[in-house]
Design an enzyme around this catalytic site. Structure first.
Site, PDB file in Angstrom:
ATOM      1  N   LYS A  63       0.876  -1.174   0.000  1.00  0.00           N
ATOM      2  CA  LYS A  63       0.000   0.000   0.000  1.00  0.00           C
ATOM      3  C   LYS A  63       0.911   1.221   0.000  1.00  0.00           C
ATOM      4  O   LYS A  63       1.410   1.648   1.024  1.00  0.00           O
ATOM      5  CB  LYS A  63      -0.885  -0.026   1.244  1.00  0.00           C
ATOM      6  CG  LYS A  63      -2.129   0.868   1.206  1.00  0.00           C
ATOM      7  CD  LYS A  63      -1.803   2.251   0.982  1.00  0.00           C
ATOM      8  CE  LYS A  63      -2.206   3.319   1.877  1.00  0.00           C
ATOM      9  NZ  LYS A  63      -1.626   4.594   1.418  1.00  0.00           N
TER      10      LYS A  63
ATOM     11  N   CYS B  51      11.791   8.979   3.100  1.00  0.00           N
ATOM     12  CA  CYS B  51      12.497   9.343   4.324  1.00  0.00           C
ATOM     13  C   CYS B  51      13.838   9.995   4.043  1.00  0.00           C
ATOM     14  O   CYS B  51      14.379  10.687   4.885  1.00  0.00           O
ATOM     15  CB  CYS B  51      12.666   8.132   5.230  1.00  0.00           C
ATOM     16  SG  CYS B  51      13.539   6.754   4.482  1.00  0.00           S
TER      17      CYS B  51
ATOM     18  N   SER C 151       5.560   8.448   8.749  1.00  0.00           N
ATOM     19  CA  SER C 151       5.402   9.474   9.786  1.00  0.00           C
ATOM     20  C   SER C 151       5.019   8.879  11.135  1.00  0.00           C
ATOM     21  O   SER C 151       4.468   7.782  11.221  1.00  0.00           O
ATOM     22  CB  SER C 151       4.331  10.479   9.367  1.00  0.00           C
ATOM     23  OG  SER C 151       3.045   9.885   9.457  1.00  0.00           O
TER      24      SER C 151
ATOM     25  N   GLU D 248      -0.468   7.451  -1.002  1.00  0.00           N
ATOM     26  CA  GLU D 248      -1.431   7.894  -2.017  1.00  0.00           C
ATOM     27  C   GLU D 248      -0.895   9.092  -2.797  1.00  0.00           C
ATOM     28  O   GLU D 248      -1.396   9.424  -3.856  1.00  0.00           O
ATOM     29  CB  GLU D 248      -2.796   8.207  -1.390  1.00  0.00           C
ATOM     30  CG  GLU D 248      -2.812   9.323  -0.383  1.00  0.00           C
ATOM     31  CD  GLU D 248      -2.426   8.891   1.037  1.00  0.00           C
ATOM     32  OE1 GLU D 248      -2.570   9.724   1.940  1.00  0.00           O
ATOM     33  OE2 GLU D 248      -1.956   7.754   1.250  1.00  0.00           O
TER      34      GLU D 248
END
Length: 172
Positions: free
Chosen positions: A20, A129, A73, A23
């Site tokens: 996943k 990151c 996050s 988005e």
């Protein structure tokens, strides 16, 4: 990049893999899945699902999913850890990882350094990151302002658009 760390281990140990992506930047994950399918990975072994919190919650509560690995996050990771753990999942969450700063000396090679800074800051639309968020300029302040102006000008040259189209630098 992170799917390339995790997917091989999962697949090599006989598991299916649900990816996943953010988005905001799903293109690389979609390309990875396409390439693996083209190479003959059987259907259903690697599954890419797109969406936001509702999609994540669906994965966290699905009875067939046994483990979750997340990098991102703090707020998203805390949610994933809490909901996943409450639903009996093994949860690995690497939160808040960030490449915070580059220290730049005023005598660095200008052209290559400016291109590197812009690439590090805006590659993958900054959704990684290792995206550079701070540059610390050390040395003559009058020289330093020139660096800032040139980085801004180089960033303005980036073409934003559909990441699959030729000539686009930053996907939207």
């Amino acid at each position: 990049m992170i799917p390339l760390w995790m997917a091989p281990l999962s697949l090599a140990t006989g598991n299916t893999y649900v990816l996943k992506p953010s988005e905001k930047t799903p293109s690389a994950s979609m390309l990875l899945a396409s390439y693996l399918n083209d190479l003959g990975l059987p259907p259903g072994v690697l599954n890419v699902v797109n969406g936001s919190r509702d999609t994540v919650d669906g994965l966290l509560t699905h009875p067939d999913i046994k483990a979750i690995s997340f990098v991102g996050s703090n707020s998203a990771g805390e949610h994933i850890h809490d909901v996943g753990s409450k639903n009996g999942k093994r949860v690995q969450a690497n939160l808040g990882a960030k490449n915070h700063a580059t220290i730049l000396m005023d005598d660095a090679d200008r052209a290559s350094t400016i291109k590197a800074i812009v690439g590090a800051a805006f590659g993958a639309a900054g959704q990684r990151c290792m995206a550079l968020s701070v540059v610390i300029l050390v040395g003559d302040l009058s020289v330093s302002q020139g660096w800032v102006d040139e980085v801004v000008e180089e960033a303005k040259k980036l073409k934003v658009g559909n990441g699959f189209q030729e000539g686009v630098d930053v996907g939207e």
